[in-house]
Design a protein around this motif. Structure first.
Motif, PDB file in Angstrom:
ATOM      1  N   ARG A   1      -7.162  -1.651   3.832  1.00  0.00           N
ATOM      2  CA  ARG A   1      -6.944  -2.740   2.897  1.00  0.00           C
ATOM      3  C   ARG A   1      -6.117  -3.834   3.575  1.00  0.00           C
ATOM      4  O   ARG A   1      -5.641  -3.675   4.695  1.00  0.00           O
ATOM      5  CB  ARG A   1      -6.244  -2.211   1.647  1.00  0.00           C
ATOM      6  CG  ARG A   1      -7.066  -1.161   0.902  1.00  0.00           C
ATOM      7  CD  ARG A   1      -6.320  -0.665  -0.329  1.00  0.00           C
ATOM      8  NE  ARG A   1      -7.167   0.194  -1.135  1.00  0.00           N
ATOM      9  CZ  ARG A   1      -6.837   1.433  -1.497  1.00  0.00           C
ATOM     10  NH1 ARG A   1      -5.689   1.944  -1.124  1.00  0.00           N
ATOM     11  NH2 ARG A   1      -7.658   2.158  -2.226  1.00  0.00           N
TER      12      ARG A   1
ATOM     13  N   ALA B   1     -12.235   1.552   0.042  1.00  0.00           N
ATOM     14  CA  ALA B   1     -10.998   0.785   0.202  1.00  0.00           C
ATOM     15  C   ALA B   1     -11.290  -0.613   0.733  1.00  0.00           C
ATOM     16  O   ALA B   1     -10.697  -1.598   0.291  1.00  0.00           O
ATOM     17  CB  ALA B   1     -10.047   1.521   1.144  1.00  0.00           C
ATOM     18  N   ARG B   2     -12.221  -0.702   1.654  1.00  0.00           N
ATOM     19  CA  ARG B   2     -12.544  -2.004   2.239  1.00  0.00           C
ATOM     20  C   ARG B   2     -13.320  -2.901   1.272  1.00  0.00           C
ATOM     21  O   ARG B   2     -13.227  -4.126   1.362  1.00  0.00           O
ATOM     22  CB  ARG B   2     -13.346  -1.821   3.534  1.00  0.00           C
ATOM     23  CG  ARG B   2     -12.458  -1.381   4.702  1.00  0.00           C
ATOM     24  CD  ARG B   2     -13.215  -1.429   6.017  1.00  0.00           C
ATOM     25  NE  ARG B   2     -13.892  -2.707   6.225  1.00  0.00           N
ATOM     26  CZ  ARG B   2     -13.286  -3.836   6.588  1.00  0.00           C
ATOM     27  NH1 ARG B   2     -11.987  -3.856   6.791  1.00  0.00           N
ATOM     28  NH2 ARG B   2     -13.996  -4.943   6.761  1.00  0.00           N
TER      29      ARG B   2
ATOM     30  N   GLU C   1     -10.562  -4.505  -0.666  1.00  0.00           N
ATOM     31  CA  GLU C   1      -9.747  -5.424   0.135  1.00  0.00           C
ATOM     32  C   GLU C   1     -10.353  -5.535   1.532  1.00  0.00           C
ATOM     33  O   GLU C   1      -9.928  -4.856   2.470  1.00  0.00           O
ATOM     34  CB  GLU C   1      -8.295  -4.918   0.222  1.00  0.00           C
ATOM     35  CG  GLU C   1      -7.563  -4.874  -1.102  1.00  0.00           C
ATOM     36  CD  GLU C   1      -7.296  -6.263  -1.666  1.00  0.00           C
ATOM     37  OE1 GLU C   1      -7.294  -7.237  -0.893  1.00  0.00           O
ATOM     38  OE2 GLU C   1      -7.119  -6.368  -2.887  1.00  0.00           O
TER      39      GLU C   1
ATOM     40  N   ARG D   1      -6.829   4.856   4.878  1.00  0.00           N
ATOM     41  CA  ARG D   1      -7.334   4.123   3.715  1.00  0.00           C
ATOM     42  C   ARG D   1      -6.409   2.963   3.358  1.00  0.00           C
ATOM     43  O   ARG D   1      -6.869   1.880   2.973  1.00  0.00           O
ATOM     44  CB  ARG D   1      -7.467   5.092   2.535  1.00  0.00           C
ATOM     45  CG  ARG D   1      -8.193   4.541   1.335  1.00  0.00           C
ATOM     46  CD  ARG D   1      -8.374   5.625   0.294  1.00  0.00           C
ATOM     47  NE  ARG D   1      -7.116   6.278  -0.042  1.00  0.00           N
ATOM     48  CZ  ARG D   1      -7.023   7.362  -0.813  1.00  0.00           C
ATOM     49  NH1 ARG D   1      -8.107   7.928  -1.297  1.00  0.00           N
ATOM     50  NH2 ARG D   1      -5.852   7.884  -1.084  1.00  0.00           N
ATOM     51  N   ALA D   2      -5.098   3.158   3.499  1.00  0.00           N
ATOM     52  CA  ALA D   2      -4.149   2.063   3.261  1.00  0.00           C
ATOM     53  C   ALA D   2      -4.354   0.940   4.272  1.00  0.00           C
ATOM     54  O   ALA D   2      -4.327  -0.246   3.930  1.00  0.00           O
ATOM     55  CB  ALA D   2      -2.715   2.588   3.319  1.00  0.00           C
TER      56      ALA D   2
ATOM     57  N   ASN E   1     -14.723   7.095   1.508  1.00  0.00           N
ATOM     58  CA  ASN E   1     -13.362   6.790   1.051  1.00  0.00           C
ATOM     59  C   ASN E   1     -12.849   5.504   1.707  1.00  0.00           C
ATOM     60  O   ASN E   1     -12.247   4.658   1.044  1.00  0.00           O
ATOM     61  CB  ASN E   1     -12.422   7.955   1.379  1.00  0.00           C
ATOM     62  CG  ASN E   1     -12.297   8.963   0.261  1.00  0.00           C
ATOM     63  OD1 ASN E   1     -11.483   8.816  -0.638  1.00  0.00           O
ATOM     64  ND2 ASN E   1     -13.121  10.005   0.323  1.00  0.00           N
ATOM     65  N   LEU E   2     -13.100   5.373   3.001  1.00  0.00           N
ATOM     66  CA  LEU E   2     -12.649   4.188   3.729  1.00  0.00           C
ATOM     67  C   LEU E   2     -13.437   2.947   3.320  1.00  0.00           C
ATOM     68  O   LEU E   2     -12.867   1.859   3.162  1.00  0.00           O
ATOM     69  CB  LEU E   2     -12.776   4.423   5.232  1.00  0.00           C
ATOM     70  CG  LEU E   2     -11.879   5.530   5.810  1.00  0.00           C
ATOM     71  CD1 LEU E   2     -12.250   5.811   7.260  1.00  0.00           C
ATOM     72  CD2 LEU E   2     -10.407   5.151   5.699  1.00  0.00           C
TER      73      LEU E   2
ATOM     74  N   GLN F   1       0.846  -1.192   0.000  1.00  0.00           N
ATOM     75  CA  GLN F   1       0.000   0.000   0.000  1.00  0.00           C
ATOM     76  C   GLN F   1       0.886   1.248   0.000  1.00  0.00           C
ATOM     77  O   GLN F   1       1.677   1.454   0.918  1.00  0.00           O
ATOM     78  CB  GLN F   1      -0.914   0.013   1.224  1.00  0.00           C
ATOM     79  CG  GLN F   1      -1.829  -1.195   1.328  1.00  0.00           C
ATOM     80  CD  GLN F   1      -2.794  -1.304   0.163  1.00  0.00           C
ATOM     81  OE1 GLN F   1      -3.162  -0.310  -0.455  1.00  0.00           O
ATOM     82  NE2 GLN F   1      -3.230  -2.519  -0.144  1.00  0.00           N
TER      83      GLN F   1
END
Length: 249
Positions: free
Chosen positions: A166, A119-120, A123, A162-163, A115-116, A98
């Motif tokens: 995942r 990302a989920r 992943e 956000r990274a 946004n979060l 990431q």
């Protein structure tokens, strides 16, 4: 002074590193930027990737994340036994790499929480929202606010969160303190310390070399696209001649 300290790779019985970079060469068009970089990272290490402006730090980080540019023309990148050098950026992300870029890449029109959640969706094995909000209380307070309207420091928090949302195995941070007020830098440092405490392998590129070295246990110094030093972070902090030669501090 010979500042270079390289790991011993002579033992054929040594276990493979968690993250291994082998003789990578990368180009922007005809410009030869990353010139034969090799290093190993143990699981849970925090590595400060340092150097003067133009040394190739961001280019190396982008190459590790398999970004479209620079173009990797030779070399190998392995993460936990998986060949990453054969992948594109979205495939590398699915394998747990990431990259948090300096410009943060917050998606316009979406709230912090959206946004979060996005990302989920990609992943779902990452940190759940409850855990993210526990470690990023500012984001919890602003969960319904559009992400691009956050302050620069809050956007940096969102990019890191956000990274983590995942399935993360290796976190690459490009200039996480750039342009932030000192009080926000302290908050980002706190978050990165928590990430370090959770054993997430991290490579950080940062112009504030002292801050990065105080966080890291390893240091890599790039000079003209090549590794000039590989060793303990505290060895750089304690060696004024080395810092002057390669970092101008």
């Amino acid at each position: 002074m010979n500042a270079m300290t390289m790991p011993d790779s002579s033992s054929a019985t040594a276990a493979p590193a968690y993250f291994s970079v082998r003789d990578i060469h990368a180009y922007y068009g005809e410009s030869y930027i990353v010139q034969g970089v090799s290093f190993d990272v143990a699981e849970g290490d925090v590595v400060a990737l340092l150097g003067r402006n133009g040394a190739g730090k961001t280019s190396t980080l982008r190459t590790l994340a398999r970004a479209a540019d620079p173009e990797l023309k030779r070399g190998e990148i392995w993460l936990n036994g998986q060949a990453i050098h054969k992948l594109k950026d979205f495939q590398a992300a699915r394998h747990g790499i990431q990259l948090v870029q300096e410009d943060r890449r917050i998606i316009p029109g979406l709230t912090v929480e959206e946004n979060l959640q996005l990302a989920r969706i990609a992943e779902p094995k990452g940190w759940p929202l409850e855990q993210i909000y526990e470690h990023f209380p500012r984001l919890a307070e602003r969960r319904k606010q559009e992400g691009v309207t956050l302050s620069g420091g809050e956007q940096q928090m969102l990019a890191v969160a956000r990274a983590l949302a995942r399935d993360i195995k290796l976190l690459l941070l490009d200039e996480p303190y750039e342009g932030l007020a000192p009080v926000i830098v302290k908050e980002i440092e706190r978050i990165v310390h928590e990430i370090k405490g959770r054993g997430i392998t991290t490579i950080i590129v940062e112009q504030n070399a002292v801050a990065a070295l105080e966080l890291a246990n390893r240091a890599l110094i790039l000079d003209m696209g090549q590794i000039a030093f590989d060793g303990p972070a505290n060895a750089v902090l304690e060696n004024a001649e080395l810092r002057t030669q390669y970092l101008a501090i």
